[in-house]
Design a protein around this motif. Structure first.
Motif, PDB file in Angstrom:
ATOM      1  N   ARG A  57     -12.288  -0.160  -5.370  1.00 20.15           N
ATOM      2  CA  ARG A  57     -12.064   0.744  -4.243  1.00 20.15           C
ATOM      3  C   ARG A  57     -10.599   0.693  -3.842  1.00 20.15           C
ATOM      4  O   ARG A  57     -10.009  -0.382  -3.731  1.00 20.15           O
ATOM      5  CB  ARG A  57     -12.949   0.354  -3.072  1.00 20.15           C
ATOM      6  CG  ARG A  57     -12.943   1.360  -1.926  1.00 20.15           C
ATOM      7  CD  ARG A  57     -13.925   0.951  -0.870  1.00 20.15           C
ATOM      8  NE  ARG A  57     -13.500  -0.266  -0.217  1.00 20.15           N
ATOM      9  CZ  ARG A  57     -14.333  -1.240   0.144  1.00 20.15           C
ATOM     10  NH1 ARG A  57     -15.602  -1.138  -0.118  1.00 20.15           N
ATOM     11  NH2 ARG A  57     -13.867  -2.301   0.751  1.00 20.15           N
ATOM     12  N   THR A  58     -10.013   1.868  -3.634  1.00 22.84           N
ATOM     13  CA  THR A  58      -8.590   1.945  -3.305  1.00 22.84           C
ATOM     14  C   THR A  58      -8.372   2.569  -1.943  1.00 22.84           C
ATOM     15  O   THR A  58      -9.221   3.317  -1.434  1.00 22.84           O
ATOM     16  CB  THR A  58      -7.819   2.749  -4.359  1.00 22.84           C
ATOM     17  OG1 THR A  58      -8.305   4.103  -4.364  1.00 22.84           O
ATOM     18  CG2 THR A  58      -7.987   2.169  -5.745  1.00 22.84           C
ATOM     19  N   ASN A  59      -7.229   2.251  -1.376  1.00 22.05           N
ATOM     20  CA  ASN A  59      -6.857   2.829  -0.098  1.00 22.05           C
ATOM     21  C   ASN A  59      -5.345   2.867  -0.011  1.00 22.05           C
ATOM     22  O   ASN A  59      -4.664   1.950  -0.492  1.00 22.05           O
ATOM     23  CB  ASN A  59      -7.425   1.997   1.058  1.00 22.05           C
ATOM     24  CG  ASN A  59      -7.259   2.697   2.386  1.00 22.05           C
ATOM     25  OD1 ASN A  59      -7.448   3.906   2.482  1.00 22.05           O
ATOM     26  ND2 ASN A  59      -6.888   1.947   3.422  1.00 22.05           N
ATOM     27  N   VAL A  60      -4.819   3.948   0.556  1.00 22.24           N
ATOM     28  CA  VAL A  60      -3.386   4.048   0.795  1.00 22.24           C
ATOM     29  C   VAL A  60      -3.176   4.470   2.236  1.00 22.24           C
ATOM     30  O   VAL A  60      -4.033   5.121   2.836  1.00 22.24           O
ATOM     31  CB  VAL A  60      -2.698   5.051  -0.156  1.00 22.24           C
ATOM     32  CG1 VAL A  60      -2.807   4.601  -1.607  1.00 22.24           C
ATOM     33  CG2 VAL A  60      -3.283   6.449   0.004  1.00 22.24           C
ATOM     34  N   VAL A  61      -2.053   4.095   2.801  1.00 18.78           N
ATOM     35  CA  VAL A  61      -1.775   4.462   4.180  1.00 18.78           C
ATOM     36  C   VAL A  61      -1.408   5.939   4.256  1.00 18.78           C
ATOM     37  O   VAL A  61      -1.011   6.561   3.264  1.00 18.78           O
ATOM     38  CB  VAL A  61      -0.644   3.591   4.766  1.00 18.78           C
ATOM     39  CG1 VAL A  61      -1.077   2.150   4.819  1.00 18.78           C
ATOM     40  CG2 VAL A  61       0.642   3.762   3.986  1.00 18.78           C
ATOM     41  N   ASP A  62      -1.543   6.503   5.430  1.00 21.18           N
ATOM     42  CA  ASP A  62      -1.340   7.936   5.602  1.00 21.18           C
ATOM     43  C   ASP A  62       0.055   8.393   5.192  1.00 21.18           C
ATOM     44  O   ASP A  62       0.225   9.484   4.661  1.00 21.18           O
ATOM     45  CB  ASP A  62      -1.611   8.334   7.057  1.00 21.18           C
ATOM     46  CG  ASP A  62      -3.087   8.292   7.402  1.00 21.18           C
ATOM     47  OD1 ASP A  62      -3.410   8.301   8.607  1.00 21.18           O
ATOM     48  OD2 ASP A  62      -3.919   8.264   6.472  1.00 21.18           O
ATOM     49  N   SER A  63       1.054   7.557   5.431  1.00 16.80           N
ATOM     50  CA  SER A  63       2.437   7.965   5.161  1.00 16.80           C
ATOM     51  C   SER A  63       2.719   8.182   3.678  1.00 16.80           C
ATOM     52  O   SER A  63       3.708   8.832   3.328  1.00 16.80           O
ATOM     53  CB  SER A  63       3.412   6.928   5.721  1.00 16.80           C
ATOM     54  OG  SER A  63       3.193   5.665   5.127  1.00 16.80           O
ATOM     55  N   VAL A  64       1.883   7.654   2.811  1.00 14.35           N
ATOM     56  CA  VAL A  64       2.101   7.819   1.366  1.00 14.35           C
ATOM     57  C   VAL A  64       0.937   8.523   0.689  1.00 14.35           C
ATOM     58  O   VAL A  64       0.949   8.708  -0.537  1.00 14.35           O
ATOM     59  CB  VAL A  64       2.371   6.468   0.669  1.00 14.35           C
ATOM     60  CG1 VAL A  64       3.526   5.732   1.343  1.00 14.35           C
ATOM     61  CG2 VAL A  64       1.121   5.608   0.659  1.00 14.35           C
ATOM     62  N   LYS A  65      -0.041   8.923   1.472  1.00 12.96           N
ATOM     63  CA  LYS A  65      -1.222   9.570   0.890  1.00 12.96           C
ATOM     64  C   LYS A  65      -0.817  10.857   0.183  1.00 12.96           C
ATOM     65  O   LYS A  65      -0.027  11.657   0.711  1.00 12.96           O
ATOM     66  CB  LYS A  65      -2.236   9.849   2.003  1.00 12.96           C
ATOM     67  CG  LYS A  65      -3.642  10.145   1.521  1.00 12.96           C
ATOM     68  CD  LYS A  65      -4.659   9.974   2.652  1.00 12.96           C
ATOM     69  CE  LYS A  65      -4.825   8.521   3.009  1.00 12.96           C
ATOM     70  NZ  LYS A  65      -5.889   8.321   4.037  1.00 12.96           N
ATOM     71  N   GLY A  66      -1.360  11.032  -1.014  1.00 16.23           N
ATOM     72  CA  GLY A  66      -1.013  12.200  -1.806  1.00 16.23           C
ATOM     73  C   GLY A  66       0.230  12.007  -2.660  1.00 16.23           C
ATOM     74  O   GLY A  66       0.523  12.840  -3.524  1.00 16.23           O
ATOM     75  N   ARG A  67       0.961  10.923  -2.418  1.00 18.24           N
ATOM     76  CA  ARG A  67       2.187  10.648  -3.186  1.00 18.24           C
ATOM     77  C   ARG A  67       2.073   9.352  -3.995  1.00 18.24           C
ATOM     78  O   ARG A  67       2.596   9.269  -5.099  1.00 18.24           O
ATOM     79  CB  ARG A  67       3.387  10.556  -2.256  1.00 18.24           C
ATOM     80  CG  ARG A  67       3.637  11.810  -1.441  1.00 18.24           C
ATOM     81  CD  ARG A  67       4.957  11.732  -0.693  1.00 18.24           C
ATOM     82  NE  ARG A  67       4.998  10.664   0.296  1.00 18.24           N
ATOM     83  CZ  ARG A  67       5.879   9.665   0.277  1.00 18.24           C
ATOM     84  NH1 ARG A  67       6.797   9.602  -0.673  1.00 18.24           N
ATOM     85  NH2 ARG A  67       5.860   8.733   1.228  1.00 18.24           N
ATOM     86  N   PHE A  68       1.412   8.359  -3.443  1.00 19.77           N
ATOM     87  CA  PHE A  68       1.294   7.061  -4.095  1.00 19.77           C
ATOM     88  C   PHE A  68      -0.140   6.855  -4.570  1.00 19.77           C
ATOM     89  O   PHE A  68      -1.093   7.230  -3.890  1.00 19.77           O
ATOM     90  CB  PHE A  68       1.633   5.912  -3.141  1.00 19.77           C
ATOM     91  CG  PHE A  68       3.075   5.801  -2.751  1.00 19.77           C
ATOM     92  CD1 PHE A  68       3.994   6.808  -3.015  1.00 19.77           C
ATOM     93  CD2 PHE A  68       3.542   4.657  -2.101  1.00 19.77           C
ATOM     94  CE1 PHE A  68       5.320   6.709  -2.653  1.00 19.77           C
ATOM     95  CE2 PHE A  68       4.865   4.536  -1.734  1.00 19.77           C
ATOM     96  CZ  PHE A  68       5.757   5.570  -2.007  1.00 19.77           C
ATOM     97  N   THR A  69      -0.275   6.231  -5.720  1.00 20.80           N
ATOM     98  CA  THR A  69      -1.583   5.907  -6.276  1.00 20.80           C
ATOM     99  C   THR A  69      -1.576   4.470  -6.767  1.00 20.80           C
ATOM    100  O   THR A  69      -0.678   4.066  -7.503  1.00 20.80           O
ATOM    101  CB  THR A  69      -1.937   6.840  -7.444  1.00 20.80           C
ATOM    102  OG1 THR A  69      -1.882   8.200  -7.019  1.00 20.80           O
ATOM    103  CG2 THR A  69      -3.340   6.543  -7.961  1.00 20.80           C
ATOM    104  N   ILE A  70      -2.594   3.722  -6.367  1.00 13.59           N
ATOM    105  CA  ILE A  70      -2.711   2.341  -6.827  1.00 13.59           C
ATOM    106  C   ILE A  70      -3.814   2.268  -7.870  1.00 13.59           C
ATOM    107  O   ILE A  70      -4.844   2.937  -7.757  1.00 13.59           O
ATOM    108  CB  ILE A  70      -2.985   1.375  -5.653  1.00 13.59           C
ATOM    109  CG1 ILE A  70      -2.934  -0.081  -6.129  1.00 13.59           C
ATOM    110  CG2 ILE A  70      -4.303   1.703  -4.961  1.00 13.59           C
ATOM    111  CD1 ILE A  70      -2.948  -1.097  -4.978  1.00 13.59           C
ATOM    112  N   SER A  71      -3.577   1.477  -8.892  1.00 14.09           N
ATOM    113  CA  SER A  71      -4.583   1.290  -9.937  1.00 14.09           C
ATOM    114  C   SER A  71      -4.532  -0.158 -10.416  1.00 14.09           C
ATOM    115  O   SER A  71      -3.513  -0.837 -10.265  1.00 14.09           O
ATOM    116  CB  SER A  71      -4.344   2.249 -11.107  1.00 14.09           C
ATOM    117  OG  SER A  71      -3.084   2.020 -11.694  1.00 14.09           O
ATOM    118  N   GLY A  72      -5.635  -0.604 -10.989  1.00  9.66           N
ATOM    119  CA  GLY A  72      -5.687  -1.989 -11.425  1.00  9.66           C
ATOM    120  C   GLY A  72      -6.419  -2.158 -12.737  1.00  9.66           C
ATOM    121  O   GLY A  72      -7.246  -1.322 -13.106  1.00  9.66           O
ATOM    122  N   ASP A  73      -6.087  -3.222 -13.424  1.00  5.59           N
ATOM    123  CA  ASP A  73      -6.758  -3.583 -14.672  1.00  5.59           C
ATOM    124  C   ASP A  73      -7.227  -5.023 -14.512  1.00  5.59           C
ATOM    125  O   ASP A  73      -6.433  -5.960 -14.644  1.00  5.59           O
ATOM    126  CB  ASP A  73      -5.788  -3.433 -15.848  1.00  5.59           C
ATOM    127  CG  ASP A  73      -6.468  -3.641 -17.188  1.00  5.59           C
ATOM    128  OD1 ASP A  73      -7.440  -4.430 -17.256  1.00  5.59           O
ATOM    129  OD2 ASP A  73      -6.023  -3.034 -18.168  1.00  5.59           O
TER     130      ASP A  73
END
Length: 122
Positions: A57-73
């Motif tokens: 499950r991922t979450n980003v703060v509003d200030s970067v939403k739509g611009r930043f993406t987090i992913s993991g392996d």
């Protein structure tokens, strides 16, 4: 003690992109774990930018939403932060953090990397 190493920072023009990587020397996706990217700009407090749980499950703060993406392996103990449409105000030192409980012992862990500088020129 697991070591976190961030990479991928640098100087980029506004509107550009960078991909940050956080590589861990051991397991960072334990029980109730979260790996997060934080940033700290000069004179400001460190703030959480994005996080990913061991369940994906991922979450980003509003200030970067739509611009930043987090992913993991999970298998590679690596987390990435893809940053697009960078703005001047994204300039900061970006830190990787992993916290949770170890799967076998249940011991709490809270690891930090040394940080990587991201500078966005306007």
């Amino acid at each position: 003690q697991v070591k976190l190493v961030e990479s991928g920072g640098g100087l980029v023009q506004a509107g550009g992109s960078l991909r940050l990587s956080c590589e861990a020397s051991g397991s960072i996706f334990g029980i109730n774990a979260m790996v997060g990217w934080y940033r700290q700009a000069p004179g400001k407090q460190r703030e959480l930018v994005a996080g990913i749980t061991s369940g994906g499950r991922t979450n980003v703060v509003d200030s970067v939403k739509g611009r930043f993406t987090i992913s993991g392996d999970n298998a590679k103990n690596t987390v990435h932060l893809q940053m697009n449409s960078l703005k001047f105000e994204d300039t900061a030192v970006y830190y990787c953090n992993a916290k949770g409980r170890m799967s076998v012992s249940g011991a709490v862990y809270d690891y930090w990397g040394q940080g990587t500088q991201v500078t966005v020129s306007s």
